[in-house]
Write an enzyme that holds these catalytic residues in place. Structure first.
Site, PDB file in Angstrom:
ATOM      1  N   CYS A   1       0.782  -1.234   0.000  1.00 57.66           N
ATOM      2  CA  CYS A   1       0.000   0.000   0.000  1.00 57.66           C
ATOM      3  C   CYS A   1       0.818   1.290   0.000  1.00 57.66           C
ATOM      4  O   CYS A   1       0.429   2.239  -0.696  1.00 57.66           O
ATOM      5  CB  CYS A   1      -1.049   0.007   1.106  1.00 57.66           C
ATOM      6  SG  CYS A   1      -0.553  -0.773   2.625  1.00 57.66           S
TER       7      CYS A   1
ATOM      8  N   ARG B   1       7.454 -10.916   5.162  1.00 54.74           N
ATOM      9  CA  ARG B   1       7.212 -10.610   6.575  1.00 54.74           C
ATOM     10  C   ARG B   1       7.982 -11.602   7.422  1.00 54.74           C
ATOM     11  O   ARG B   1       7.966 -12.798   7.142  1.00 54.74           O
ATOM     12  CB  ARG B   1       5.717 -10.711   6.890  1.00 54.74           C
ATOM     13  CG  ARG B   1       4.923  -9.684   6.114  1.00 54.74           C
ATOM     14  CD  ARG B   1       3.451  -9.759   6.428  1.00 54.74           C
ATOM     15  NE  ARG B   1       2.743  -8.802   5.593  1.00 54.74           N
ATOM     16  CZ  ARG B   1       1.425  -8.654   5.589  1.00 54.74           C
ATOM     17  NH1 ARG B   1       0.680  -9.401   6.400  1.00 54.74           N
ATOM     18  NH2 ARG B   1       0.857  -7.762   4.815  1.00 54.74           N
TER      19      ARG B   1
ATOM     20  N   GLN C   1       0.575 -10.959  -2.648  1.00 58.88           N
ATOM     21  CA  GLN C   1      -0.799 -10.533  -2.416  1.00 58.88           C
ATOM     22  C   GLN C   1      -1.444 -10.121  -3.735  1.00 58.88           C
ATOM     23  O   GLN C   1      -0.801  -9.493  -4.571  1.00 58.88           O
ATOM     24  CB  GLN C   1      -0.824  -9.321  -1.483  1.00 58.88           C
ATOM     25  CG  GLN C   1      -0.332  -9.614  -0.090  1.00 58.88           C
ATOM     26  CD  GLN C   1      -0.389  -8.374   0.783  1.00 58.88           C
ATOM     27  OE1 GLN C   1       0.107  -7.313   0.408  1.00 58.88           O
ATOM     28  NE2 GLN C   1      -0.997  -8.495   1.945  1.00 58.88           N
TER      29      GLN C   1
ATOM     30  N   ASP D   1      -3.272  -7.627  -4.478  1.00 56.93           N
ATOM     31  CA  ASP D   1      -3.527  -6.467  -3.639  1.00 56.93           C
ATOM     32  C   ASP D   1      -4.105  -5.346  -4.483  1.00 56.93           C
ATOM     33  O   ASP D   1      -3.536  -4.979  -5.505  1.00 56.93           O
ATOM     34  CB  ASP D   1      -2.178  -6.017  -3.070  1.00 56.93           C
ATOM     35  CG  ASP D   1      -2.325  -5.347  -1.730  1.00 56.93           C
ATOM     36  OD1 ASP D   1      -3.468  -5.232  -1.251  1.00 56.93           O
ATOM     37  OD2 ASP D   1      -1.297  -4.943  -1.172  1.00 56.93           O
TER      38      ASP D   1
ATOM     39  N   HIS E   1      -5.776  -1.326  -4.178  1.00 60.73           N
ATOM     40  CA  HIS E   1      -6.072  -0.153  -3.373  1.00 60.73           C
ATOM     41  C   HIS E   1      -6.945   0.765  -4.203  1.00 60.73           C
ATOM     42  O   HIS E   1      -6.611   1.080  -5.333  1.00 60.73           O
ATOM     43  CB  HIS E   1      -4.780   0.512  -2.915  1.00 60.73           C
ATOM     44  CG  HIS E   1      -4.014  -0.380  -1.980  1.00 60.73           C
ATOM     45  ND1 HIS E   1      -2.961  -1.146  -2.385  1.00 60.73           N
ATOM     46  CD2 HIS E   1      -4.236  -0.686  -0.675  1.00 60.73           C
ATOM     47  CE1 HIS E   1      -2.529  -1.870  -1.365  1.00 60.73           C
ATOM     48  NE2 HIS E   1      -3.277  -1.623  -0.313  1.00 60.73           N
TER      49      HIS E   1
ATOM     50  N   LYS F   1     -13.702  -2.726   8.654  1.00 65.56           N
ATOM     51  CA  LYS F   1     -13.455  -3.681   7.568  1.00 65.56           C
ATOM     52  C   LYS F   1     -14.501  -4.775   7.542  1.00 65.56           C
ATOM     53  O   LYS F   1     -15.211  -5.017   8.519  1.00 65.56           O
ATOM     54  CB  LYS F   1     -12.074  -4.320   7.734  1.00 65.56           C
ATOM     55  CG  LYS F   1     -11.955  -5.141   9.029  1.00 65.56           C
ATOM     56  CD  LYS F   1     -10.650  -5.924   9.070  1.00 65.56           C
ATOM     57  CE  LYS F   1     -10.527  -6.681  10.393  1.00 65.56           C
ATOM     58  NZ  LYS F   1      -9.354  -7.523  10.489  1.00 65.56           N
TER      59      LYS F   1
ATOM     60  N   HIS G   1      -8.466  -0.902   1.129  1.00 70.38           N
ATOM     61  CA  HIS G   1      -7.545  -2.015   0.872  1.00 70.38           C
ATOM     62  C   HIS G   1      -8.420  -3.206   0.546  1.00 70.38           C
ATOM     63  O   HIS G   1      -9.391  -3.459   1.241  1.00 70.38           O
ATOM     64  CB  HIS G   1      -6.732  -2.406   2.109  1.00 70.38           C
ATOM     65  CG  HIS G   1      -5.910  -1.310   2.680  1.00 70.38           C
ATOM     66  ND1 HIS G   1      -4.541  -1.299   2.571  1.00 70.38           N
ATOM     67  CD2 HIS G   1      -6.242  -0.213   3.386  1.00 70.38           C
ATOM     68  CE1 HIS G   1      -4.075  -0.232   3.198  1.00 70.38           C
ATOM     69  NE2 HIS G   1      -5.082   0.448   3.700  1.00 70.38           N
TER      70      HIS G   1
END
Length: 655
Positions: free
Chosen positions: A346, A375, A393, A395, A397, A478, A524
């Site tokens: 992000c 991570r 991911q 991912d 945004h 969320k 997200h």
RNA sequence: GCCCGAGUAGCUCAACGGCUAGAGCACCGCUCUUGUAAAGCGGGGGUUGUGGGUUCGAUUCCCACCUCGGGCUCCA
């Protein structure tokens, strides 16, 4: 003289019982199954042992083993039996807490001289428990005062901590200042709120499962206790069904199947939590990613790419370094600054949004990336593909104006569910996580607006959801989406999160129709979550038998004899030219053997060709999970499998 | 990270502190030529996770590290 007791049964009828009547008296009075099987009684919503008196005028219902409440009592009581067995077998052992949990129970012990339990110990403990069950020891409830409790539990410091209220245990701690105990024998008494089954004879169907370490009070700075897990059920049949379910889960274990089907591996030379994808796993992953890209393209997303490394300033701005430094790989010192592997995509997407002037006409702006992140998960937490240190991911945004939020979330939800369905998941559970009043950024107004938008999207789709109060991240509310797999297990996959923080940190803005600068809201959205994890869930969902469109090899063609191999080869060429992943297996082993190998590979189709097939351009079709069909024209088969692949049929989940 | 357990051939597993560490599957070669879930014979393949130690001798016992499994804690 006390008078008769009147109680109201669940059907509304009244029952008059003799003075001081108990749940057991009620059960006996009702007779039949009630007299034999009832475990406890609920009076005006309060659970009571069967030997406790029923309040006059109360609404009562008996609880039986098959119900959720009944199972909970059964499991809780079995935990007591476990404690009694361990304290009996291990002089000097002390015990802490032993609650019922999903499917079973556990009890935590501290053994003298740092002893630990072994698997052989479990067998011995289990035998002792069976003795206790056979003795039909009654559970006798007492209310005692603190002085007496101190005396009773003088040798059991963990119980004293619970009595002091330092350790909060909802199954045994004092309630409204009342201390209760349950005694089974002269030697064994436990601090407990109850209720319990009438006697240990009710607890026949249990099995001890495993030993594990567990921190006292769940605090990693405190003593590590020895925990024993067990499972307990109302009937032998239920117990066996549960054990079979565990076996079924073990058969589907993605780590096992990934090795057997040669999908991927975790070479120890790489280090923990890092995978390499072999060709057969990689093709499935590629198909997943291709499909994802296709759908995102249709969905109005713009594709971006960002690097794996970034200067620490970026993660200071985003706040990740403040909050999650422990979960990031250690910094790399370079000549022009300090760099980190990215734990999230992000911040980089925010840089893309923040580049140049944005107009309201560009909103909603949807950025998408298959972004690989790293991570540093603690070594003990790694678990196959489900918990891994390097992963990708899917991912995205989304940057939206406040007034677009509700519509955007609603269409996002459609999008997510539609993609999940394409992979064969159609049983969803939704959680809405709301503001933690202790920890949040942004105004109440915007929180309410965003939470309403999320809730509205769920309701607009007619979806049931559970609210998790105060469970949101600090930056916004969320929705989490869980899916149920083929054997009923839940996996949390997708998430849609509002974020009021990052647009602030990165000072993002767009120019609205009014000519003023406004702050966008950021969403997200992870759909697969992590490609690796989603792949693992799919392997377990399908038990390695991927639907045809995802199968690494879709068809094998086998000649009956070696002189059919060239015909088999031609069929393979025809299949491949139609975009089907097919291969020929030479006839150097008996047909049955070759078919068996194909079946073990969980291939969707095996074609067998012999003399008649060469003559008529046909094949015997042996589909996974179906019956063999002979003399199928090749053209028909090509048409059929092409259609199946095109519609991405997930079909019956055949093994 | 913490507790417990486990690492032997590509996979699944054997081997009292003692002979050249074995077997099935897989792989390679030869034979068999097969109509829907295991044909036969032969062969190659191992620094027993890594490094130390105890011992005349270690796959076996001890220590450390690495990796894995079950949990705890954690999970943006």
């Amino acid at each position: 003289m006390s008078s008769d007791v009147t109680v109201v049964l669940p059907d509304g009828s009244e029952r008059v019982l003799s003075p001081d009547a108990t749940g057991a008296d009620l059960a006996a009075d009702l007779g039949g199954r009630a007299a034999k099987d009832a475990l406890i009684v609920v009076a005006d919503g309060i659970q009571l042992d069967l030997n406790q008196p029923l309040p006059d005028g109360s609404h009562v219902s008996l609880v039986f083993p098959a119900s959720d409440a009944g199972l909970e009592v059964l499991r809780h009581s079995t935990a007591h039996v476990l404690a009694q067995a361990v304290l009996d077998l291990y002089p000097g052992a002390t015990f802490s807490i032993g609650p019922p949990i999903e499917d079973g129970f556990y009890y935590d012990f501290d053994l003298p001289n740092n002893q630990t339990f072994s698997d052989e110990d479990l067998e011995q403990i289990s035998s002792k428990m069976k003795e206790i069950v056979n003795r039909k020891q009654p559970f006798i409830r007492s209310e005692i005062d603190r002085t007496e409790a101190d005396k009773l539990f003088a040798a059991h410091p963990y119980k004293l901590e619970i009595l002091d209220g330092e350790a909060d245990d909802p199954t045994s701690g004092p309630e409204d200042g009342v201390i209760t105990t349950y005694r089974n024998t002269d030697d064994f008494v436990d601090l407990c709120r109850g209720p319990h089954v009438p006697d240990t004879g009710y607890l026949a169907h249990f099995q001890l499962m495993r030993v594990a370490g567990a921190y006292w009070r769940g605090d990693e700075n405190r003593q590590m206790l020895q925990r024993i897990y067990g499972t307990a059920w109302a009937t032998k049949k239920d117990l066996n069904a549960h054990l079979e379910q565990l076996e079924e889960a073990a058969k589907r274990d993605h780590r096992k199947l990934a090795t057997e089907l040669d999908l991927l591996s975790f070479p120890s030379e790489l280090g923990g939590g890092l995978a390499v994808w072999h060709p057969k796993g990689a093709i499935v992953r590629k198909l997943m990613e291709d499909y994802s890209r296709e759908r995102h393209e249709e969905g109005g997303y713009q594709f971006v790419y960002t690097p794996h490394l970034a200067n620490q300033r970026l993660f200071q701005t985003s706040g990740h370094l403040d909050f999650y430094a422990d979960g990031m790989y250690p910094p790399m010192e370079m000549d022009n600054g300090t760099y980190y592997l990215k734990p999230m995509n992000c911040p980089m997407h925010c840089l893309i949004f923040g580049h140049g002037q944005r107009s309201y006409k560009e909103l909603p702006l949807r950025l998408f990336e298959l972004g690989t992140v790293y991570r540093y998960e603690r070594s003990g937490t790694l678990h196959g593909l489900m918990r891994i240190r390097g992963f990708t991911q899917d991912d995205s945004h989304l940057y939206v104006a406040a007034e677009q939020l509700a519509d955007e979330i609603a269409s996002l939800l459609d999008f997510v569910l539609s993609v999940l369905r394409a992979f064969g998941f159609d049983d969803f559970t939704f959680h809405l996580s709301t503001k933690d009043p202790e920890k949040y950024v942004g105004s109440d107004e915007i929180w309410n607006q965003a939470t309403d938008a999320l809730r509205g999207a769920l309701e607009r789709h007619g979806l049931d959801y559970a609210v998790k109060e105060a469970d949101a991240a600090f930056y916004g509310p969320k929705i989490d989406i869980d899916v149920k797999d083929a054997i009923g297990r839940s996996w949390q996959l997708s998430t849609i999160q509002c974020d009021f923080n990052l647009p602030e940190q990165f000072d993002l803005h767009y120019v609205a129709a009014d000519g003023e600068r406004h702050r966008p809201i950021m969403l997200h959205r992870a759909l697969f979550g992590s490609i690796e994890r989603f792949f693992g869930v799919m392997v377990e969902h399908y038990g390695g038998a991927f639907p045809t469109w995802l199968s690494p090899v879709q068809v094998q063609v086998l000649g009956v004899r070696a002189d059919h191999d060239s015909f088999a080869d031609k069929i393979v060429e025809r299949l491949i030219s139609n975009g089907i992943r097919a291969e020929m297996v030479e006839a150097d082993e008996p047909l049955g053997t070759r078919i068996r190998k194909g079946k073990l590979e969980k291939l969707p189709y095996i074609l067998v060709v012999g003399d008649a097939d060469v003559e008529h351009d046909t094949a015997g079709v042996n589909p996974r999970g179906g019956d063999v069909e002979r003399d199928v024209p090749i053209v028909d088969f090509v048409q059929r499998i092409t259609a199946e692949i095109a519609e991405k049929a997930t079909g019956p989940n055949v093994q």
